[in-house]
Design a protein around this motif. Structure first.
Motif, PDB file in Angstrom:
ATOM      1  N   ALA A 180      -2.729  -4.260  -9.356  1.00  0.00           N
ATOM      2  CA  ALA A 180      -3.384  -4.926  -7.969  1.00  0.00           C
ATOM      3  C   ALA A 180      -2.335  -5.072  -6.901  1.00  0.00           C
ATOM      4  N   SER A 181      -1.049  -5.583  -7.615  1.00  0.00           N
ATOM      5  CA  SER A 181      -0.149  -6.004  -6.402  1.00  0.00           C
ATOM      6  C   SER A 181       0.379  -4.557  -5.766  1.00  0.00           C
ATOM      7  N   ILE A 182       0.230  -3.433  -6.333  1.00  0.00           N
ATOM      8  CA  ILE A 182       0.689  -2.183  -5.660  1.00  0.00           C
ATOM      9  C   ILE A 182      -0.504  -1.782  -4.861  1.00  0.00           C
ATOM     10  N   LYS A 183      -1.901  -2.122  -5.292  1.00  0.00           N
ATOM     11  CA  LYS A 183      -3.030  -1.604  -4.355  1.00  0.00           C
ATOM     12  C   LYS A 183      -2.988  -2.635  -3.222  1.00  0.00           C
ATOM     13  N   THR A 184      -2.557  -3.701  -3.032  1.00  0.00           N
ATOM     14  CA  THR A 184      -2.582  -4.600  -1.844  1.00  0.00           C
ATOM     15  C   THR A 184      -1.363  -4.171  -1.188  1.00  0.00           C
ATOM     16  N   GLU A 185      -0.484  -3.292  -1.302  1.00  0.00           N
ATOM     17  CA  GLU A 185       0.752  -3.237  -0.570  1.00  0.00           C
ATOM     18  C   GLU A 185       0.298  -2.168   0.311  1.00  0.00           C
TER      19      GLU A 185
END
Length: 58
Positions: free
Chosen positions: A53-58
């Motif tokens: 999820a963190s990578i997706k929002t970047e």
């Protein structure tokens, strides 16, 4: 490195270096504990994150 530099300067000047080893150990221990405490909270927060999820929002 600081103790070595102090020793070298006092040897060059013909003086004696007196190092309070007990206090030095106390301050180094206190600095290590403060460093661990300061790093623990961000590390815990980062461990709880969902990586994908963190990578997706970047």
């Amino acid at each position: 490195m600081g103790v070595f530099l102090g020793w070298a300067i006092t040897q060059a000047a013909g003086m004696e270096l007196v190092v309070p080893w007990g206090e030095l150990a106390l301050f180094l221990t206190a600095a290590a504990l403060v460093g661990l405490a300061a790093a623990a909270s961000p590390a815990r927060r980062a461990a709880r994150l969902n990586l994908l999820a963190s990578i997706k929002t970047e």
